[in-house]
Design an enzyme around this catalytic site. Structure first.
Site: not given
Ligand code: PGA
Length: 276
Positions: A98, A161, A165, A170
């Site tokens: 992304d 969150n 995902h 998401e």
């Molecule tokens: P993070 O991100 O490794 O900073 O926890 C994970 C993600 O959202 O893919």
């Protein structure tokens, strides 16, 4: 699951793994790393073992805090390889998962900048082999990936969150979706504000993200997860029925997924009946 990828190193592949068992439900392999750093070490080792023996490997790569140790280990392993070896990271064709919309490539918060610091710079890669989805023309990404023969190994973290995902796909994302421009949810903007001096108003509102279908089309997938706060999401992605409420659950239908998890997540999975 490592078909076609002969072991190349004499270092034992599971030296940092405390437990290893095929997950009974979906044929997924879950590796419990001995500590959070080992999540990265194991990921780098597996990634390099899964690369095809011939031709330039096509690899999809993530940003985030979890993969940083993986990139460190890849750079160390690269030192042991001649630069023209097909497994040297400078030979890889890379596709990032992304990129934010509206940030310049050299903006320190862009995913380009992250990759420059952790992968392109340390491995002296050539820019014409390293690709990102273009927020202005995201659909072209899948065509480009196909033109290189598809993704051999895709590495992703897991975002937690709202829903488990992958990339910016998401809750509600279609399992059949291709790379597209997506609107970031309020909770993702809030979660990512930590990279923008704690200011959510500075986080871009949109990003180009590989689609869940694009992700599932990869031949092999490695998912990295570190931190107790991710335990429930990993459990749900692995064990609850596949649903767009849990985008990462789309992986249940894939034939070659390895989850590399930290000890706290492993403990949670064990305590909830997932055999490790
Ligand atoms: P993070 O991100 O490794 O900073 O926890 C994970 C993600 O959202 O893919």
């Amino acid at each position: 699951m490592f078909e076609g990828s002969e072991p190349r190193s004499t270092r034992p592949i599971i030296s940092h793994v405390t437990a290893l068992k095929q997950h009974a439900n979906h044929g997924h392999l879950i590796l419990a790393a001995q500590d959070t750093k080992a999540v990265g070490t194991i990921a780098a080792t597996l990634l390099m073992k899964l690369l095809p023996q011939h031709g330039d490997p096509v690899v999809a790569l993530p940003t985030g805090s979890t993969p940083i140790d993986m990139y460190k280990e890849i750079a160390l392993k690269a030192l042991e390889l001649p630069r023209d070896h097909s497994h040297h990271p400078a030979r890889w064709i890379t596709f990032n998962l992304d990129e934010y919309d509206g940030l310049q490539y050299n903006d320190p918060q862009s995913y380009h900048a992250f990759m420059q610091e952790h992968f392109f710079g340390p491995n002296h890669t050539a820019a014409d082999r390293n690709f990102f989805p273009d927020p202005k023309a995201p659909k072209a990404y899948d065509t480009l990936i196909r033109s290189y023969g598809g993704i051999d190994v895709l590495v992703a973290g897991i975002g937690v969150n709202e829903s488990p995902h992958i990339a910016f796909q998401e809750k509600g994302s279609s399992f059949e979706g291709r790379t597209s421009l997506v609107k970031l949810s309020a909770s993702t903007i809030q979660a990512n504000a930590r990279f923008f001096e704690g200011r959510p108003e500075c986080v871009p509102t949109h990003a180009a993200s590989m689609g869940l279908r694009t992700i599932q089309d990869a031949r092999n997938i490695l998912i990295l997860a570190s931190g107790e706060h991710k335990a429930r999401s990993v459990y749900e992605a692995l064990t609850l029925p596949p649903s767009t409420d849990r985008p990462a659950s789309c992986l249940q239908g894939h034939h070659s997924v390895t989850w590399i998890v930290c000890p706290k997540i492993a403990a949670y999975l064990s305590a909830h009946g997932v055999e490790l």
